[in-house]
Design an enzyme around this catalytic site. Structure first.
Site, PDB file in Angstrom:
ATOM      1  N   ARG A  22       0.794  -1.226   0.000  1.00 51.28           N
ATOM      2  CA  ARG A  22       0.000   0.000   0.000  1.00 51.28           C
ATOM      3  C   ARG A  22       0.833   1.285   0.000  1.00 51.28           C
ATOM      4  O   ARG A  22       0.285   2.370   0.034  1.00 51.28           O
ATOM      5  CB  ARG A  22      -0.950   0.012   1.211  1.00 51.28           C
ATOM      6  CG  ARG A  22      -2.061  -1.002   1.067  1.00 51.28           C
ATOM      7  CD  ARG A  22      -2.974  -1.026   2.277  1.00 51.28           C
ATOM      8  NE  ARG A  22      -4.123  -1.867   2.020  1.00 51.28           N
ATOM      9  CZ  ARG A  22      -4.120  -3.186   2.091  1.00 51.28           C
ATOM     10  NH1 ARG A  22      -3.010  -3.825   2.414  1.00 51.28           N
ATOM     11  NH2 ARG A  22      -5.207  -3.896   1.838  1.00 51.28           N
ATOM     12  N   ASP A  92       6.523 -13.862   5.042  1.00 51.36           N
ATOM     13  CA  ASP A  92       7.780 -14.246   4.398  1.00 51.36           C
ATOM     14  C   ASP A  92       8.722 -15.080   5.266  1.00 51.36           C
ATOM     15  O   ASP A  92       9.715 -15.624   4.769  1.00 51.36           O
ATOM     16  CB  ASP A  92       8.526 -13.002   3.894  1.00 51.36           C
ATOM     17  CG  ASP A  92       8.693 -11.912   4.968  1.00 51.36           C
ATOM     18  OD1 ASP A  92       8.921 -12.263   6.143  1.00 51.36           O
ATOM     19  OD2 ASP A  92       8.602 -10.716   4.616  1.00 51.36           O
ATOM     20  N   HIS A 109      -0.993 -13.346   9.491  1.00 52.31           N
ATOM     21  CA  HIS A 109      -1.541 -13.646   8.162  1.00 52.31           C
ATOM     22  C   HIS A 109      -1.020 -14.956   7.598  1.00 52.31           C
ATOM     23  O   HIS A 109      -1.111 -15.191   6.389  1.00 52.31           O
ATOM     24  CB  HIS A 109      -1.272 -12.477   7.212  1.00 52.31           C
ATOM     25  CG  HIS A 109      -1.951 -11.212   7.633  1.00 52.31           C
ATOM     26  ND1 HIS A 109      -1.530  -9.960   7.257  1.00 52.31           N
ATOM     27  CD2 HIS A 109      -3.043 -11.004   8.418  1.00 52.31           C
ATOM     28  CE1 HIS A 109      -2.321  -9.032   7.783  1.00 52.31           C
ATOM     29  NE2 HIS A 109      -3.247  -9.651   8.491  1.00 52.31           N
ATOM     30  N   CYS A 145      -6.967 -35.419  -1.382  1.00 50.70           N
ATOM     31  CA  CYS A 145      -8.404 -35.450  -1.669  1.00 50.70           C
ATOM     32  C   CYS A 145      -8.784 -34.786  -2.990  1.00 50.70           C
ATOM     33  O   CYS A 145      -9.953 -34.815  -3.379  1.00 50.70           O
ATOM     34  CB  CYS A 145      -9.177 -34.791  -0.525  1.00 50.70           C
ATOM     35  SG  CYS A 145      -9.041 -32.982  -0.496  1.00 50.70           S
ATOM     36  N   ILE A 226      13.954   2.247   7.620  1.00 49.42           N
ATOM     37  CA  ILE A 226      13.834   1.203   8.639  1.00 49.42           C
ATOM     38  C   ILE A 226      15.140   0.453   8.847  1.00 49.42           C
ATOM     39  O   ILE A 226      15.497   0.098   9.970  1.00 49.42           O
ATOM     40  CB  ILE A 226      12.690   0.235   8.266  1.00 49.42           C
ATOM     41  CG1 ILE A 226      11.352   0.963   8.402  1.00 49.42           C
ATOM     42  CG2 ILE A 226      12.707  -1.018   9.139  1.00 49.42           C
ATOM     43  CD1 ILE A 226      10.171   0.202   7.821  1.00 49.42           C
TER      44      ILE A 226
END
EC number: 2.3.1.286
Length: 243
Positions: A22, A92, A109, A145, A226
């Site tokens: 985003r 990740d 997630h 399956c 960062i």
């Protein structure tokens, strides 16, 4: 000692070559159609979407992303003796690859390193599924399956595992410092953890290139890259914790 909780988003992995979603150059802004590849209803209904999704995952796997300085800094914080837990929106596995104990990582997630059958819920290796794609299977089915396989991640339109969310919430309520790094704090319910931390007395520190909805609650906001900002911050926190 001070319990530090770190909520990490896509921004912590961009230095590893994994695009965010985003941000200004994010995947969803550049190609809105790509969002369909990770939207449950589209994925389940359309074999062509599944074929494209498998090709995307094969391309991502081929990049073989490695942990960067920010991931290693989190592991170094743990190694310093400071109690640390990571709640990550990422799929990740780079926190674990960077040296952090897997039991100290809550993957909100899910993980891109496993696949799950949507019918029988059996799990298996993503590498094995991608090998089948490489061998010519456009949409590999469950070997048990015959059901549709998907990455063991939370797609758009799916709910988070309530047990995983409960673990994340418990960590958030117990921590004394809550660092939100590389996340826009826009995706719920993960974003609300920042507010929950403050409500329970934690210091909130936001490390992100762009403003977030929770900046007003933060004791400190850091806009620096960062890869350099997080190691410096965590080294400071480690020093405070020892003091």
């Amino acid at each position: 000692m001070t319990l530090v909780a770190i909520l990490s988003g896509a921004g912590i992995s961009t230095d590893s070559g994994i695009p965010d979603y985003r941000g200004p150059q994010g995947l969803w802004r550049q190609d809105p159609e790509a969002e369909k590849l990770v939207t449950y209803d589209f994925y389940m209904a359309d074999p062509e979407i599944r074929r494209r999704s498998w090709l995307m995952r094969r391309a991502l796997a081929a990049r073989a992303a490695e942990p960067n300085a920010a991931h290693r800094a989190v592991a170094a914080l743990e190694a310093s003796g400071t109690p640390v837990r990571v709640i990550t929106q990422n799929i990740d596995g780079l926190h674990q690859a960077g040296g952090l104990s897997a039991r100290k990582v809550v993957e909100l997630h899910g993980t891109a390193h496993r696949v799950v059958c949507t019918r029988c819920r059996a799990r298996s290796s993503m590498a094995d599924a991608l090998a089948r794609v490489e061998a010519g299977e456009a949409d590999p089915a469950c070997t048990g399956c015959g059901g549709i396989l998907k990455a063991a991640t939370v797609m758009f339109g799916e709910r988070l595992d309530p047990r995983v969310l409960a673990d994340a919430t418990a960590i958030t309520k117990a921590c004394e410092v809550f660092v939100a790094v590389g996340t826009t704090l826009q995706v719920q319910p993960a974003a609300s953890l920042a507010g929950t931390a403050v409500e329970h007395g934690a210091r909130l520190i936001v490390v992100n290139a762009e403003p977030t909805p929770y900046d007003a609650l933060a004791e400190e906001t850091i806009r620096e890259p960062i890869g350099t900002a997080l190691p410096a911050l965590l080294a400071r926190i480690a020093g405070e914790s020892r003091g």
